[in-house]
Design a protein around this motif. Structure first.
Motif, PDB file in Angstrom:
ATOM      1  N   ILE A   5      21.732  -6.661  11.789  1.00  0.00           N
ATOM      2  CA  ILE A   5      20.653  -6.930  12.746  1.00  0.00           C
ATOM      3  C   ILE A   5      19.397  -6.155  12.356  1.00  0.00           C
ATOM      4  N   LEU A   6      19.564  -4.889  11.951  1.00  0.00           N
ATOM      5  CA  LEU A   6      18.409  -4.096  11.533  1.00  0.00           C
ATOM      6  C   LEU A   6      17.735  -4.703  10.313  1.00  0.00           C
ATOM      7  N   PHE A   7      18.528  -5.330   9.429  1.00  0.00           N
ATOM      8  CA  PHE A   7      17.971  -5.998   8.253  1.00  0.00           C
ATOM      9  C   PHE A   7      17.180  -7.247   8.655  1.00  0.00           C
ATOM     10  N   LEU A   8      17.646  -7.939   9.687  1.00  0.00           N
ATOM     11  CA  LEU A   8      17.006  -9.202  10.093  1.00  0.00           C
ATOM     12  C   LEU A   8      15.735  -8.986  10.918  1.00  0.00           C
ATOM     13  N   ILE A   9      15.629  -7.847  11.602  1.00  0.00           N
ATOM     14  CA  ILE A   9      14.474  -7.621  12.469  1.00  0.00           C
ATOM     15  C   ILE A   9      13.149  -7.661  11.702  1.00  0.00           C
ATOM     16  N   PRO A  10      13.000  -6.966  10.541  1.00  0.00           N
ATOM     17  CA  PRO A  10      11.726  -7.068   9.814  1.00  0.00           C
ATOM     18  C   PRO A  10      11.408  -8.495   9.371  1.00  0.00           C
ATOM     19  N   ILE A  11      12.424  -9.260   9.013  1.00  0.00           N
ATOM     20  CA  ILE A  11      12.204 -10.655   8.629  1.00  0.00           C
ATOM     21  C   ILE A  11      11.664 -11.439   9.818  1.00  0.00           C
ATOM     22  N   ALA A  12      12.225 -11.167  11.010  1.00  0.00           N
ATOM     23  CA  ALA A  12      11.763 -11.856  12.215  1.00  0.00           C
ATOM     24  C   ALA A  12      10.319 -11.492  12.534  1.00  0.00           C
ATOM     25  N   VAL A  13       9.968 -10.222  12.334  1.00  0.00           N
ATOM     26  CA  VAL A  13       8.589  -9.776  12.620  1.00  0.00           C
ATOM     27  C   VAL A  13       7.597 -10.464  11.691  1.00  0.00           C
ATOM     28  N   ILE A  14       7.923 -10.517  10.389  1.00  0.00           N
ATOM     29  CA  ILE A  14       7.027 -11.159   9.421  1.00  0.00           C
ATOM     30  C   ILE A  14       6.907 -12.648   9.698  1.00  0.00           C
ATOM     31  N   ALA A  15       8.056 -13.295  10.004  1.00  0.00           N
ATOM     32  CA  ALA A  15       8.022 -14.726  10.310  1.00  0.00           C
ATOM     33  C   ALA A  15       7.240 -14.986  11.579  1.00  0.00           C
ATOM     34  N   GLY A  16       7.402 -14.118  12.576  1.00  0.00           N
ATOM     35  CA  GLY A  16       6.651 -14.272  13.818  1.00  0.00           C
ATOM     36  C   GLY A  16       5.156 -14.136  13.601  1.00  0.00           C
ATOM     37  N   VAL A  19       3.899 -17.318  12.231  1.00  0.00           N
ATOM     38  CA  VAL A  19       3.789 -18.367  13.247  1.00  0.00           C
ATOM     39  C   VAL A  19       2.539 -18.161  14.102  1.00  0.00           C
ATOM     40  N   ILE A  20       2.259 -16.911  14.472  1.00  0.00           N
ATOM     41  CA  ILE A  20       1.116 -16.621  15.339  1.00  0.00           C
ATOM     42  C   ILE A  20      -0.206 -16.765  14.591  1.00  0.00           C
ATOM     43  N   SER A  21      -0.256 -16.248  13.361  1.00  0.00           N
ATOM     44  CA  SER A  21      -1.521 -16.277  12.624  1.00  0.00           C
ATOM     45  C   SER A  21      -1.263 -16.397  11.124  1.00  0.00           C
ATOM     46  N   PRO A  22      -0.965 -17.600  10.641  1.00  0.00           N
ATOM     47  CA  PRO A  22      -0.695 -17.770   9.208  1.00  0.00           C
ATOM     48  C   PRO A  22      -1.890 -17.414   8.331  1.00  0.00           C
ATOM     49  N   ARG A  23      -3.101 -17.598   8.842  1.00  0.00           N
ATOM     50  CA  ARG A  23      -4.301 -17.293   8.049  1.00  0.00           C
ATOM     51  C   ARG A  23      -4.422 -15.792   7.794  1.00  0.00           C
ATOM     52  N   SER A  24      -4.235 -14.976   8.848  1.00  0.00           N
ATOM     53  CA  SER A  24      -4.351 -13.523   8.656  1.00  0.00           C
ATOM     54  C   SER A  24      -3.219 -13.010   7.766  1.00  0.00           C
ATOM     55  N   ARG A  50       2.702 -23.638   5.912  1.00  0.00           N
ATOM     56  CA  ARG A  50       3.114 -22.241   6.011  1.00  0.00           C
ATOM     57  C   ARG A  50       3.646 -21.948   7.414  1.00  0.00           C
ATOM     58  N   TRP A  51       2.962 -22.473   8.432  1.00  0.00           N
ATOM     59  CA  TRP A  51       3.386 -22.258   9.817  1.00  0.00           C
ATOM     60  C   TRP A  51       4.771 -22.840  10.051  1.00  0.00           C
ATOM     61  N   ILE A  52       5.019 -24.048   9.521  1.00  0.00           N
ATOM     62  CA  ILE A  52       6.321 -24.709   9.699  1.00  0.00           C
ATOM     63  C   ILE A  52       7.438 -23.884   9.051  1.00  0.00           C
ATOM     64  N   VAL A  53       7.183 -23.420   7.816  1.00  0.00           N
ATOM     65  CA  VAL A  53       8.193 -22.627   7.108  1.00  0.00           C
ATOM     66  C   VAL A  53       8.507 -21.340   7.874  1.00  0.00           C
ATOM     67  N   GLN A  54       7.463 -20.655   8.331  1.00  0.00           N
ATOM     68  CA  GLN A  54       7.668 -19.400   9.058  1.00  0.00           C
ATOM     69  C   GLN A  54       8.388 -19.637  10.382  1.00  0.00           C
ATOM     70  N   PHE A  55       8.070 -20.765  11.024  1.00  0.00           N
ATOM     71  CA  PHE A  55       8.735 -21.082  12.292  1.00  0.00           C
ATOM     72  C   PHE A  55      10.232 -21.312  12.077  1.00  0.00           C
ATOM     73  N   VAL A  56      10.575 -22.046  11.001  1.00  0.00           N
ATOM     74  CA  VAL A  56      11.994 -22.301  10.697  1.00  0.00           C
ATOM     75  C   VAL A  56      12.715 -20.989  10.398  1.00  0.00           C
ATOM     76  N   ALA A  59      13.265 -19.117  13.633  1.00  0.00           N
ATOM     77  CA  ALA A  59      14.316 -19.731  14.449  1.00  0.00           C
ATOM     78  C   ALA A  59      15.707 -19.388  13.906  1.00  0.00           C
ATOM     79  N   VAL A  60      15.863 -19.433  12.575  1.00  0.00           N
ATOM     80  CA  VAL A  60      17.155 -19.121  11.965  1.00  0.00           C
ATOM     81  C   VAL A  60      17.528 -17.659  12.205  1.00  0.00           C
ATOM     82  N   VAL A  61      16.567 -16.759  12.051  1.00  0.00           N
ATOM     83  CA  VAL A  61      16.845 -15.329  12.242  1.00  0.00           C
ATOM     84  C   VAL A  61      17.230 -15.043  13.693  1.00  0.00           C
ATOM     85  N   VAL A  62      16.501 -15.640  14.635  1.00  0.00           N
ATOM     86  CA  VAL A  62      16.822 -15.434  16.055  1.00  0.00           C
ATOM     87  C   VAL A  62      18.219 -15.943  16.357  1.00  0.00           C
TER      88      VAL A  62
END
Length: 227
Positions: A5-16, A19-24, A50-56, A59-62
């Motif tokens: 779970i600790l390994f997956l949390i940073p992945i979720a943060v980056i993916a999130g 999703v929120i701001s792919p440009r930044s 990019r937004w679609i990939v990050q959203f997927v 979703a998988v990490v969650v």
């Protein structure tokens, strides 16, 4: 499971973030590689992809985190040296013997309600699972009817052969296609590393499932049961 779970949390943060701001996210991670980032900024279509990939990914990490959290079931016993919760009960009735022969290809067995744990206990040796049977607690076969009085839900009856009674059982249902199961027995220190594959007594070790087995396969370590 906490380490995963600790390994997956940073992945979720980056993916999130993606999703929120792919440009930044692009400006932070990739724009530095260009002499003129504004000229080389991706198109709107590229940002949508990019937004679609990050959203997927998010979703998988969650889904994985939720599924792993459910695996850490309060049913599990403490990880101290466990002891069987009931005295082993040999099957004796004619109907039990017939069902036992059909389900496990043995004429007699001993039922052990070993405690369920989340980690292999100290001073324990793994026992090879040679066969299994899925049952419902409300309608158990005759050879475990006494132990299942008042129980419900989906259960696996794991068949093992050893000289000493099993002392603990584990089940891991993280995967959608595989259920990992493990049975251990006590041993004298230092415990042998080899898995117990034979013995005088055939033991039946029940373990509860979170949901019916359906088409999932039961694996004992790295191999499917029966391989």
């Amino acid at each position: 499971m906490d380490g995963l779970i600790l390994f997956l949390i940073p992945i979720a943060v980056i993916a999130g973030w993606g999703v929120i701001s792919p440009r930044s996210q692009w400006r932070v991670f990739e724009s530095w590689a260009y002499r003129d980032p504004e000229v080389n900024e991706p198109s709107e279509g590229a940002f949508v992809m990019r937004w679609i990939v990050q959203f997927v990914i998010l979703a998988v990490v969650v889904w994985l985190v939720v599924d792993i959290s459910r695996t850490d079931d309060p049913r599990s016993a403490a990880n101290s040296t466990p002891t069987p919760t009931s005295t082993p009960t040999p099957t004796s009735t004619a109907s039990a013997a017939e069902q036992l022969l059909e389900d496990f290809d043995v004429e007699a067995a001993t039922v052990v309600m070993a405690p369920e744990v989340t980690e292999a206990p100290e001073q324990a040796q793994e026992v090879k699972i040679v066969e299994y049977k899925e049952i419902t607690g409300a309608a158990p076969p005759a050879y475990v009817a006494q132990e299942f009085a008042g129980k419900s839900g989906s259960w696996l009856i794991l068949g093992v052969r050893a000289d000493k009674p099993p002392t603990a059982v584990r089940v891991n249902e993280v995967m959608n296609t595989i259920v990992y199961a493990s049975v251990t027995t006590g041993c004298d220190a230092p415990c042998p590393t080899a898995t117990v594959t034979s013995g005088e007594t055939f033991y039946l070790v029940p373990v509860q499932l979170r949901r019916p087995l359906d088409r999932r396969h039961v694996w004992n370590g790295e191999l499917p049961v029966g391989a």
